[in-house]
Design an enzyme around this catalytic site. Structure first.
Site, PDB file in Angstrom:
ATOM      1  N   PHE A 125       0.848  -1.190   0.000  1.00 57.16           N
ATOM      2  CA  PHE A 125       0.000   0.000   0.000  1.00 57.16           C
ATOM      3  C   PHE A 125       0.881   1.236   0.000  1.00 57.16           C
ATOM      4  CE2 PHE A 125      -2.313   3.506   1.972  1.00 57.16           C
ATOM      5  CZ  PHE A 125      -3.428   3.536   1.159  1.00 57.16           C
ATOM      6  N   ASP A 209       9.320   3.067   1.486  1.00 53.07           N
ATOM      7  CA  ASP A 209       8.136   3.755   1.991  1.00 53.07           C
ATOM      8  C   ASP A 209       8.084   3.515   3.499  1.00 53.07           C
ATOM      9  OD1 ASP A 209       5.631   4.485   2.879  1.00 53.07           O
ATOM     10  OD2 ASP A 209       4.584   3.778   1.085  1.00 53.07           O
ATOM     11  N   LYS A 238       3.066   9.697   8.308  1.00 55.02           N
ATOM     12  CA  LYS A 238       2.151   9.481   9.437  1.00 55.02           C
ATOM     13  C   LYS A 238       2.600  10.059  10.793  1.00 55.02           C
ATOM     14  CE  LYS A 238      -0.737   5.778   7.783  1.00 55.02           C
ATOM     15  NZ  LYS A 238      -0.437   5.225   6.476  1.00 55.02           N
TER      16      LYS A 238
HETATM   17  C1  PLP Z   1      -0.731   5.522   5.096  1.00 51.88           C
HETATM   18  C2  PLP Z   1       0.267   5.105   4.094  1.00 51.88           C
HETATM   19  C3  PLP Z   1       0.390   5.780   2.874  1.00 51.88           C
HETATM   20  C4  PLP Z   1      -0.531   6.893   2.453  1.00 51.88           C
HETATM   21  O1  PLP Z   1      -0.506   7.990   3.320  1.00 51.88           O
HETATM   22  P1  PLP Z   1      -1.693   9.069   3.238  1.00 51.88           P
HETATM   23  O2  PLP Z   1      -1.257  10.121   4.222  1.00 51.88           O
HETATM   24  O3  PLP Z   1      -2.949   8.377   3.632  1.00 51.88           O
HETATM   25  O4  PLP Z   1      -1.739   9.577   1.856  1.00 51.88           O
HETATM   26  C5  PLP Z   1       1.384   5.377   2.010  1.00 51.88           C
HETATM   27  N1  PLP Z   1       2.197   4.351   2.314  1.00 51.88           N
HETATM   28  C6  PLP Z   1       2.110   3.681   3.486  1.00 51.88           C
HETATM   29  C7  PLP Z   1       3.057   2.563   3.774  1.00 51.88           C
HETATM   30  C8  PLP Z   1       1.126   4.029   4.405  1.00 51.88           C
HETATM   31  O5  PLP Z   1       1.005   3.332   5.536  1.00 51.88           O
END
Ligand code: PLP
Length: 382
Positions: A125, A209, A238
């Site tokens: 994701f 990421d 986050k």
């Molecule tokens: C939450 C998340 C995203 C997306 O972040 P948003 O602030 O919701 O756009 C991307 N990559 C990972 C691994 C995430 O946990």
């Protein structure tokens, strides 16, 4: 609200520490922390003070200007990540925006004109905007919006699949060190080390990421530290500003030369309000030793979970305070609902996984509350 949002689980009106309260006055122990966002919990005095001070001083100036907090945060991220003297930082406002910037960075790694491929993982994701969604390894999420940006391939999470896919047409390999939305799933042993070797050999970028895993969450500042590698770039969001929206792309060494003047930008990105908030969060994490706390409390929490002698619990996964519980049957939604009933917020990212990600400030009292409430939730399922 747009129909694309899920039905709300409760109407929350205030929070304090690891607790939130709904509009009926019911209190919940928050072991999701806004999806690993509220690093310092709710209404932390250090963050409240920083936001209040900054909004009364200078909140926004646009990206035509620099501000002291922005420079301070960029320098800190360079130090904490080990991005080196040449390291650079781009600020956006969310995780998806950080990954959009990473996607553009990958496209720029193409001096030969042949590097058109970006490799990511099935089940990953990376966000919901078009490029972030193209990176995301969940076909059903993308299907309603085709065509999405091209060139992304989703691999099975095995070293063999990566070895087979790598050559000099790969611009970047982009990975979650631990797949959060997939239910807190680690990569196979040795995967990241091999990814580092192969990307180096073929001249591809290794982009991690760390949006969910970064900022102390896994018991290290960044999850890649567990695996003894250094990437070319990471994305962060986050937990960085404890609930104030922010995202960042950090480039290491030579990758810092790829994006050139005028090639990316954001009006809100790096504004003084968000960067002052992030500086306050990082200060508190450093002075209160919250990275070590994440490691210690995470171990305790995994111990508590493993001690539940429930036939539903098949395995306990994750590192630090990013924990996944693998279930023996598709009961995640039922357990999460029972937990809500018992005043405990945890998350069911899929039918057979629970995700537990409390604030990094979590201590003894909250862990024993968790044990009781989670135990009651498991009992009341039957
Ligand atoms: C939450 C998340 C995203 C997306 O972040 P948003 O602030 O919701 O756009 C991307 N990559 C990972 C691994 C995430 O946990």
């Amino acid at each position: 609200m747009m129909r694309s949002a899920p039905p709300p689980l409760a109407m929350l009106v205030r929070g304090n520490g690891c607790w939130v309260e709904d509009s009926t006055g019911k209190r919940y122990l928050d072991f999701l922390a806004g999806i690993a966002v509220n690093s310092l919990g709710h209404a932390h005095p250090a963050l409240v003070a920083a936001v209040s001070r900054q909004i009364a001083t200078l909140a926004h100036v646009s990206n035509y200007f620099a501000t002291p907090h922005q420079i301070e945060l960029a320098e800190r991220l360079r130090r904490l990540t080990g991005a080196g003297e040449k390291g650079r930082v781009y600020f956006g406002n969310s995780g998806a925006e950080a990954n959009e910037a990473a996607f553009k960075l990958a496209r720029r790694n193409n001096a030969s004109g042949k590097r058109t491929r970006i490799l990511t993982l099935s089940g990953s994701f990376h966000g919901r905007t078009m490029a972030a969604m193209a990176l995301t390894g969940q076909p059903e999420m993308k299907a309603p919006f085709e065509p999405v940006p091209s060139g992304v391939e989703h691999l099975e999470s095995t070293i063999e699949a990566l070895e087979e896919a790598m050559d000099d047409t790969v611009a970047a390999v982009l990975l979650e060190p631990i797949k959060g939305e997939a239910g807190v799933v680690e990569l196979p042993e040795g995967y990241l080390a091999r990814a580092r070797e192969l990307t180096e050999r073929f001249g591809a970028l290794l982009i991690l990421d760390e949006i969910q895993t970064g900022i102390g969450r896994t018991g290290r500042w960044f999850a890649y530290e567990h695996y003894g590698i250094v990437p070319d770039a990471i994305t962060i969001a986050k937990g960085l500003a404890g609930g104030v929206p922010i995202g960042a792309l950090v480039t290491f060494e030579a990758a810092s030369d790829l994006l050139q003047k005028g090639q990316h930008g954001s009006t809100f990105g790096g504004n003084p309000l968000a960067t002052a908030s992030a500086n306050a969060v990082l200060d508190e994490i450093e002075t209160a030793g919250l990275v070590a706390n994440a490691e210690r409390r995470g171990a305790e929490l995994r111990g508590i979970l493993s001690a539940f002698d429930s036939p539903l619990i098949r395995e306990v996964r994750g590192r630090g305070l990013l924990i996944g519980v693998g279930l023996a049957e598709p009961a995640a939604a039922r357990i999460a609902a029972a937990a809500m009933h018992e005043g405990l917020i945890l998350n069911a990212p899929n039918a057979t996984s629970l995700r537990i990600a409390p604030p990094l400030i979590v201590g003894d009292a909250e862990l024993s509350e968790f044990r009781e409430r989670f135990g009651r939730a498991l009992e009341h399922l039957h």
